[in-house]
Write an enzyme that holds these catalytic residues in place. Structure first.
Site, PDB file in Angstrom:
ATOM      1  N   LYS A 276       1.098  -1.061  -0.220  1.00 34.11           N
ATOM      2  CA  LYS A 276      -0.177  -0.050  -0.130  1.00 34.11           C
ATOM      3  C   LYS A 276       0.928   1.225   0.099  1.00 34.11           C
ATOM      4  O   LYS A 276       1.947   1.457   0.610  1.00 34.11           O
ATOM      5  CB  LYS A 276      -0.804   0.085   1.255  1.00 34.11           C
ATOM      6  CG  LYS A 276      -1.952  -1.003   1.375  1.00 34.11           C
ATOM      7  CD  LYS A 276      -2.805  -0.621   2.424  1.00 34.11           C
ATOM      8  CE  LYS A 276      -3.784  -1.721   2.653  1.00 34.11           C
ATOM      9  NZ  LYS A 276      -5.114  -1.573   1.693  1.00 34.11           N
ATOM     10  N   ARG A 350     -10.427 -11.164   1.786  1.00 34.13           N
ATOM     11  CA  ARG A 350     -11.305 -12.072   1.232  1.00 34.13           C
ATOM     12  C   ARG A 350     -10.771 -13.443   1.236  1.00 34.13           C
ATOM     13  O   ARG A 350     -11.403 -14.667   1.269  1.00 34.13           O
ATOM     14  CB  ARG A 350     -11.687 -11.750  -0.410  1.00 34.13           C
ATOM     15  CG  ARG A 350     -10.698 -11.666  -1.343  1.00 34.13           C
ATOM     16  CD  ARG A 350     -10.904 -10.947  -2.841  1.00 34.13           C
ATOM     17  NE  ARG A 350     -10.963  -9.362  -2.374  1.00 34.13           N
ATOM     18  CZ  ARG A 350     -11.435  -8.614  -3.606  1.00 34.13           C
ATOM     19  NH1 ARG A 350     -11.601  -9.077  -4.685  1.00 34.13           N
ATOM     20  NH2 ARG A 350     -11.640  -7.200  -2.837  1.00 34.13           N
TER      21      ARG A 350
HETATM   22  N1  BES Z   1      -8.128  -3.288   4.311  1.00 41.36           N
HETATM   23  C1  BES Z   1      -8.289  -3.082   2.861  1.00 41.36           C
HETATM   24  C2  BES Z   1      -9.558  -2.150   2.706  1.00 41.36           C
HETATM   25  C3  BES Z   1      -9.637  -1.009   3.457  1.00 41.36           C
HETATM   26  C4  BES Z   1      -9.475  -0.003   2.826  1.00 41.36           C
HETATM   27  C5  BES Z   1     -10.035  -1.071   4.708  1.00 41.36           C
HETATM   28  C6  BES Z   1      -9.598   1.464   3.425  1.00 41.36           C
HETATM   29  C7  BES Z   1     -10.252   0.278   5.484  1.00 41.36           C
HETATM   30  C8  BES Z   1      -9.951   1.289   4.651  1.00 41.36           C
HETATM   31  C9  BES Z   1      -8.346  -4.291   1.925  1.00 41.36           C
HETATM   32  O1  BES Z   1      -7.526  -5.404   2.226  1.00 41.36           O
HETATM   33  C10 BES Z   1      -7.903  -3.826   0.870  1.00 41.36           C
HETATM   34  O2  BES Z   1      -6.611  -3.500   0.504  1.00 41.36           O
HETATM   35  N2  BES Z   1      -8.636  -3.827  -0.150  1.00 41.36           N
HETATM   36  C11 BES Z   1      -8.220  -3.354  -1.501  1.00 41.36           C
HETATM   37  C12 BES Z   1      -8.838  -4.342  -2.606  1.00 41.36           C
HETATM   38  C13 BES Z   1      -8.298  -4.093  -3.880  1.00 41.36           C
HETATM   39  C14 BES Z   1      -6.725  -4.647  -3.877  1.00 41.36           C
HETATM   40  C15 BES Z   1      -9.206  -5.108  -4.964  1.00 41.36           C
HETATM   41  C16 BES Z   1      -8.865  -2.101  -1.940  1.00 41.36           C
HETATM   42  O3  BES Z   1     -10.079  -1.840  -1.341  1.00 41.36           O
HETATM   43  O4  BES Z   1      -8.181  -1.229  -2.348  1.00 41.36           O
HETATM   44 MN    MN Z   2      -5.435  -5.293   1.850  1.00 39.28          MN
END
Ligand code: BES
Ligand code: MN
Ligand code: ZN
Length: 503
Positions: A276, A350
């Site tokens: 990230k 997921r």
């Molecule tokens: N934990 C994150 C989602 C999240 C984002 C939670 C902001 C709380 C605040 C999750 O694991 C994630 O990184 N999701 C990605 C999925 C994508 C790579 C398909 C996302 O939402 O960007």
């Molecule tokens: Mn994630």
């Protein structure tokens, strides 16, 4: 934690407390004292409304006015909280419970550092007395464990709720039980990931869960590998802190329904090798909020002795990049037997959930509900405060949305359009964990999960990426940081299946 007790409403003027809280409405012709405030006006020489107007009070929700009483009341400080418009039917019973929870929370937050606070808000029914108590207790929450100076304990030591309602004692006991669970979930979310890794979370679940009367089983990394939990193992393999799966179970001899709750418990989500950006990472300690809610709910269900059977799964892993981390394009075999191609290691929630959901199927539940901080797309679609609810059963989805509303937790139904499934086709495995389209990301994540739901089981998915963590200012009974969101919805759903009336 803050304690709470009851006292009759005719005590308001002479009640021995450090601050007395009353409500005020916005009326058509100026301010309107709410039930609970009536007798005080007289004690203050009929000057309450004029005094409030002179300090600029409008009676709007979220508004607080602090007025010194100069000996007119036993309480040295009168705190007046806005309640908005009076109930449409003009009755003492017509209040929306959430207005009362928020008002109590707003007042108690504004009184941080005050020892004893008495809440003389409208509480004509047990439900409303419980709402006042719960809002007050949640508003008293603070997280000071990592401060070396200043306030170390709860800022308000004792709350008194002024009410004459029958059944109020049971209602404040329920409120205390809920507040204890929600506060624990907030603590877990707020705890830095250096002090909360999967095995530590599992230890806490084992200790606190056993004390509450739950049966607790923990699978460590070896048991997970042997058991075929490919998703949890894949996500956890990049971390020096190996993954865990915790199973919590509660049963009642007269239960008619078995509920299974599955929580995403990523104790820190760096994204893994699909790292990230910095700005999206600093609050990813909150990525275990779903597992927190499931844990908190199971504790409350057991402590309340609800007439249901319930199992909770905490899918715990730390998502880290390293030489042992899973790579984009890796394939694993999930607990359900299906193979998954991992195109993005940041879509990890997921992957742990599908193993929890498939394992929950072996318990033969009537309903599976998973809870997760799953997608940024949830925040895009619904904002910070409203969770998205999806599922394979429209009635269950509606029940969850309604239950959330009763408990004062915002949630909204979202669809699972079939045409989005095709995007998850993988050229090598049974399914891919990433959809090529960014749009509808909350829905495609849920469609991925749906593929792993045991046949014939009613299933719902709650995406609470935004609601789990408050990055903004505190409001109502919600603090900055961990909120404990959805814990109360899961308890409310269990109460519903236990045949208890909504409250
Ligand atoms: N934990 C994150 C989602 C999240 C984002 C939670 C902001 C709380 C605040 C999750 O694991 C994630 O990184 N999701 C990605 C999925 C994508 C790579 C398909 C996302 O939402 O960007
Ligand atoms: Mn994630
Ligand atoms: Zn995540």
């Amino acid at each position: 934690m803050t304690t709470v007790r009851l006292t009759p409403t005719d005590n308001a003027v002479s009640f021995d407390t450090d601050a007395l809280v009353v409500g005020v409405h916005t009326g058509p012709d100026g301010l309107l004292p709410a039930p609970g405030a009536e007798g005080l006006d007289q004690a203050l020489g009929g000057r309450l409304a004029a005094t409030l107007e002179s300090v600029g009070a409008k009676g709007k929700p979220g508004e607080i006015s602090k007025i010194p009483t100069f000996g007119a009341l036993t309480a040295p400080l009168l705190v007046v909280v806005g309640l908005g418009d009076a109930p449409g039917d003009g009755s003492k019973e017509g209040y929306d419970a959430e207005i009362l929870r928020r008002a109590a929370g707003t007042a108690v937050r504004a009184l941080a550092g005050t020892g004893r606070v008495a809440l003389a808000l409208p509480a004509a029914s047990a439900e409303h007395a419980g709402a006042v108590a719960l809002g007050g207790l949640l508003g008293a929450y603070s997280f000071t464990r990592y401060r070396t100076a200043g306030e170390q304990s709860s800022p308000v030591s004792e709350l008194a709720v002024l009410t004459d309602a029958e059944g109020a004692q049971a209602a404040i006991e329920r409120a205390t039980t809920l507040a204890t669970s929600v506060s624990l979930v907030r603590d877990l979310v707020n705890t830095p990931p250096s002090d909360l890794w999967p095995a530590r979370f599992a230890e806490i679940a084992e200790q606190v869960g056993t004390e509450a009367g739950l049966s607790v089983e923990v699978l460590d990394e070896n048991a997970l590998k042997e058991g075929g939990y490919g998703g949890i193992v894949a996500v956890g393999q990049g971390s020096a802190n190996p993954p865990r799966l915790v199973r919590l179970s509660y049963s009642h001899p007269e239960a008619g329904t078995k509920l299974a709750y599955v929580g995403k418990g990523i104790t820190f989500d760096s994204g893994g090798l699909s790292l990230k950006p910095t700005a999206s990472m600093d609050w990813m300690k909150s990525d275990m909020g779903g597992a927190g809610a499931v844990f908190g709910a199971l504790l409350a269900i057991a402590r309340l002795g609800l007439k249901v059977n319930a199992v909770g799964y905490l899918c715990l892993a730390e998502n880290m990049p390293s030489g042992t981390a899973q790579r984009p394009s890796d394939v694993f075999t999930s607990f359900a037997g299906k193979t998954v191609e991992v195109l993005d290691t940041d879509a990890e929630g997921r992957l742990v959930l599908i193993d929890g959901i498939a394992r929950a199927g072996q318990d033969d539940p009537d309903v599976i509900v998973d809870v997760a901080t799953l997608t940024g797309a949830q925040i895009v679609a619904l904002g910070w405060r409203t969770a998205g609810v999806m599922g394979n059963d429209d009635d269950l989805r509606a029940e969850i949305v309604a239950t959330a509303g009763e408990q004062g937790e915002a949630a909204w139904p979202m669809p699972l359009p079939d045409e989005l499934r095709k995007g998850l086709d993988s050229p090598v495995a049974d399914i891919a964990n990433l959809h090529p389209e960014r749009f509808g990301g909350m829905l495609t994540a849920a469609i991925f999960l749906r593929e792993f739901v045991p046949d014939g089981v009613r299933w719902a998915h709650i995406d609470m990426a935004g609601p789990a963590f408050n990055k903004g200012e505190a409001h109502g009974y919600t603090p900055k940081g961990g909120t404990g969101a959805i814990t109360r919805t899961l308890v409310g759903l269990a109460e519903r299946y236990a045949g208890e009336p909504p409250r």
